[in-house]
Design a protein around this motif. Sequence first.
Motif, PDB file in Angstrom:
ATOM      1  N   LYS A  71       0.890  -1.128  -0.028  1.00 34.24           N
ATOM      2  CA  LYS A  71      -0.074  -0.203   0.223  1.00 34.24           C
ATOM      3  C   LYS A  71       0.866   1.271   0.094  1.00 34.24           C
ATOM      4  N   SER A  72       1.851   1.338   1.037  1.00 36.46           N
ATOM      5  CA  SER A  72       2.619   2.568   1.035  1.00 36.46           C
ATOM      6  C   SER A  72       3.497   2.714  -0.231  1.00 36.46           C
ATOM      7  N   GLN A  75       1.013   4.026  -3.094  1.00 33.40           N
ATOM      8  CA  GLN A  75       0.570   5.471  -2.824  1.00 33.40           C
ATOM      9  C   GLN A  75       1.636   6.298  -3.288  1.00 33.40           C
ATOM     10  N   ALA A 270      -4.440  -4.248   3.771  1.00 33.92           N
ATOM     11  CA  ALA A 270      -4.026  -2.842   3.610  1.00 33.92           C
ATOM     12  C   ALA A 270      -4.334  -2.595   1.906  1.00 33.92           C
ATOM     13  N   VAL A 271      -3.783  -3.501   1.137  1.00 33.77           N
ATOM     14  CA  VAL A 271      -3.763  -3.399  -0.450  1.00 33.77           C
ATOM     15  C   VAL A 271      -5.079  -3.491  -0.942  1.00 33.77           C
ATOM     16  N   LYS A 273      -7.679  -3.032   0.588  1.00 35.64           N
ATOM     17  CA  LYS A 273      -8.796  -1.837   0.889  1.00 35.64           C
ATOM     18  C   LYS A 273      -8.463  -0.570  -0.033  1.00 35.64           C
ATOM     19  N   TYR A 274      -7.052  -0.542  -0.091  1.00 33.96           N
ATOM     20  CA  TYR A 274      -6.440   0.464  -1.043  1.00 33.96           C
ATOM     21  C   TYR A 274      -7.024   0.596  -2.607  1.00 33.96           C
ATOM     22  N   LYS A 275      -6.874  -0.707  -2.659  1.00 38.52           N
ATOM     23  CA  LYS A 275      -7.387  -0.982  -4.244  1.00 38.52           C
ATOM     24  C   LYS A 275      -8.647  -0.675  -4.587  1.00 38.52           C
ATOM     25  N   PRO A 278      -9.276   3.902  -3.282  1.00 37.58           N
ATOM     26  CA  PRO A 278      -8.172   4.683  -2.953  1.00 37.58           C
ATOM     27  C   PRO A 278      -8.576   6.036  -2.693  1.00 37.58           C
ATOM     28  N   VAL A 281      -7.643   7.821   0.795  1.00 39.76           N
ATOM     29  CA  VAL A 281      -6.174   8.332   1.076  1.00 39.76           C
ATOM     30  C   VAL A 281      -5.578   9.368   0.020  1.00 39.76           C
ATOM     31  N   ASP A 282      -6.048   9.290  -1.160  1.00 37.41           N
ATOM     32  CA  ASP A 282      -5.606  10.031  -2.248  1.00 37.41           C
ATOM     33  C   ASP A 282      -6.065  11.571  -2.062  1.00 37.41           C
TER      34      ASP A 282
ATOM     35  N   ASP B 275      -2.033   3.135   8.491  1.00 33.45           N
ATOM     36  CA  ASP B 275      -1.591   2.078   7.629  1.00 33.45           C
ATOM     37  C   ASP B 275      -0.469   1.198   8.465  1.00 33.45           C
TER      38      ASP B 275
END
Lengths: 292, 462
Positions: A71-72, A75, A270-271, A273-275, A278, A281-282, B275
């Motif tokens: 994730k980090s 991003q 985390a990945v 959730k991010y996918k 996004p 966070v963006d 995170d």
Amino acid sequence: MFKIVNKSILGKEETGIYRIVIDAPRIARTRHAGQFVVLRTNEQGERIPLTICDADPVAGTFTLVFQAVGKSTMQLGKMNVGDNIQDVLGPLGRPTHIENYGTVVCIGGGIGIAPVHPIAQAMKQAGNKVISIIGARSKDLLILEEEMRRASNELLVTTDDGSYVRKGFTSDVLKEVINRPEKIDLVVAIGPVPMMRVISDITRSYGIKTMVSLNPIMLDATGMCGVCRVTVGGKTQFACVDGPEFDGHLVDFGELQKRLTTYLKDEKIAVEKYKHNPSCVDLAIAAQNQTK
Amino acid sequence: MPKEKIQRQKMPEQKPQERIKNFNEVPFGYSAEIAMKEANRCLQCKKPLCVKGCPVEVAIPEFVKLVSEGKFVEASRKIKETNALPAICGRVCPQEDQCEKVCIVGKKDKPVAVGALERFVSDLERNNNAIKIPDIPEKKNRKVAVVGSGPAGLTCAGDLALKGYDVTVFEALHKSGGVLVYGIPEFRLPKVIVQSEVDYLSMLGVKVETNMLIGRIATISDLFNEGFSSVFVGTGAGLPLFLHIPGENLIGVFSANEYLTRVNLMKAYLFPEYDTPIIRSRRVAVVGAGNVAMDSARTALRLGAEKVYLVYRRSRDEMPARIDEIHHAEEEGIDFQLLTNPIEILGKDGYVRAMKCLRMQLGEPDDSGRRRPIPIKGSEFEMEVDIVVVAIGNGPNPLLLRATPEIELNQWGNIKADTETLATTKKGVYAGGDIVTGAATVIAAMGQGKIAARSIDRFITT
Ligand SMILES: Cc1cc2nc3c(=O)[nH]c(=O)nc-3n(C[C@H](O)[C@H](O)[C@H](O)COP(=O)(O)OP(=O)(O)OC[C@H]3O[C@@H](n4cnc5c(N)ncnc54)[C@H](O)[C@@H]3O)c2cc1C
Ligand SMILES: Cc1cc2nc3c(=O)[nH]c(=O)nc-3n(C[C@H](O)[C@H](O)[C@H](O)COP(=O)(O)OP(=O)(O)OC[C@H]3O[C@@H](n4cnc5c(N)ncnc54)[C@H](O)[C@@H]3O)c2cc1C
Ligand code: SF4
Ligand code: SF4
Ligand code: FES
């Protein structure tokens, strides 16, 4: 906050390897080869370590090369020129010990080519003959070939699948170099843990001094938490302050490899959730840029 | 009505079953009414012993009298004459060993709740936005650098700003506050309070530069070359000690620093909103019995553990934590395994499976005057746990000191500072807090920050 002043994609877009240049005059001025930074993209972000691959003290900038693996880093890869990174701490770690050893073999595997580059450069500048070996899983993942060629007296390239130059691991190439008549005074190897382990096993049997740069999980990177502990010569060391470079012949690679899996499950969460989402966070990053 | 008749007022707090499910502060604090009632218990001694018990000599009878008269903001300002961080000290001072230990009322009854009153008035002042910026004398146009933003550094910076200096605090982490932000949990010290103290310093004109690891990005000599006239080192005791027993590098063994930093500074309890991850485990062993151990054990409960052991090799009487924390931990169901010493951490596939321990008994007193624990033969047993948090203490972080060999250290690696002035062996460099004393208390660190500020002022002006 720290502004991104340049960004490029290395290799093919899909491989997710990025180079970014960050405005940070003080770090640019004081860093040495082998050192790293810890950064946090935004207020919710985690602290991730990345090696300083190059710096321009006059322009006041330094360069990071990284692969979007979680994730980090994903991003960070999405951030663009003009965006601000919340926190950058550095330079961290002990600098590489540079001197004229004679002949030095610099080995970079995968994304490890990026951190080995400034070391090869510095070793050559110190008067060493630098033979570099770089390798990647396939052609698309091979980075910084031209830069490495300039930083070395001789460059040897290999790919695991044979899609470029030749088929084989960097360790296979190293064996061939060792079998040449010329004496090797030092090997510097940076790459995936299994690669550094195999290389260290080979050089141990030949009695060639070997330096590896370790990448354990880190948190503060100031020596306060101990999560980065690695066993070297039977003693516990904190890689963030005592390293990250250590004598490869003394490192307990098995333990390092195991400890790197600590948060595998959480990283997947985390990945995912991010996918799926996004935007939150963006948006946070966008808001951060507004305030600047 | 004779004053002794009033009972010491209890502070209302969250019920144990409730609070172990959240990270909110446990006690709610006094109401105005309760505070005035409690303040009335004070005898207003002519020679107040309590003041001698306080490391920074808070004017206790005076401020307590103001509380009893309902003059709360004035009371808070009275405290601030000697203690810049009352909202914090009211919460974390070991009062039972300091001001309240010697309070005369405590001879026959329970002592006056000085800490609770201190907390009440400073919270009230903050919540009513009544914080006043004192008049700052003319700017001196001289720069002072403070390394580390824990209670020692913040206090030193504040005092120097009040004397008119141009102060910059350099902090390695991304947030300032030292242990107050990364170590002590939210449920004991809400981070908004620490932030408001840091904001107060900004109002005084103190500059805080985070992400600055002194010793790497700049040395102390560099700071002098950049025009700082003096440097205060308040880098704390931030080096985690381990047990040095087999199995300590298994996955699931944490230093308390790591465990608490993930949760407090990085907010891992809000993962994946934030995170940074943390292992959420079923069964936890925390080794140690100080505040750090209590904080770790209670944090583990709040992260959802079913069983939390606190493993300590001595007995209850020797436990160094604040009494409140021990009570709170017990109420919450922490299982104290006293006179028990870990000897090995056992793993399966690289993960912690159990901790092997020995039972101990107390023998003759040792150098510290405490009875030495000795192992009982054949008492070995395995405690089934999936994580172990090591909370047996912290040493000085050597990073900055390795880069500054001119500063002499003692045999434990702490800075040798003059007991009167806190001057180090490098000219113009002063030091205080845990980096000098070894791991101690918030108020002791603040006391040293004050002394150093005075010395620095003298050094620069003479
Ligand atoms: C001193 C140091 C220097 C580094 N320099 C670089 C660099 O120059 N370029 C670069 O791309 N990466 C570098 N790394 C690795 C980098 O820090 C990780 O890739 C990054 O933290 C992953 O974060 P993430 O959230 O994107 O992925 P995560 O979701 O945290 O992890 C995704 C995957 O990466 C693995 N991983 C996690 N942390 C690490 C780690 N520290 N090292 C290796 N694999 C890891 C995980 O096991 C997982 O499989 C360095 C690490 C260290 C300790
Ligand atoms: C979990 C825990 C609970 C505690 N509970 C209590 C309690 O209830 N009551 C009590 O009185 N005491 C308690 N203590 C002890 C108390 O917190 C400390 O004694 C106090 O914080 C020491 O203050 P300090 O300013 O000396 O250092 P610290 O608070 O440790 O701050 C030092 C700061 O310096 C920074 N730093 C270090 N090196 C560098 C560098 N090279 N460059 C820049 N910055 C640097 C660090 O990041 C840190 O922010 C507790 C401690 C812990 C760990
Ligand atoms: S600062 Fe601490 S010791 Fe002093 S009066 Fe307040 S609570 Fe008591
Ligand atoms: S010793 Fe106790 S009773 Fe006397 S002034 Fe202090 S707080 Fe009040
Ligand atoms: S990352 Fe915390 S001590 Fe190294």
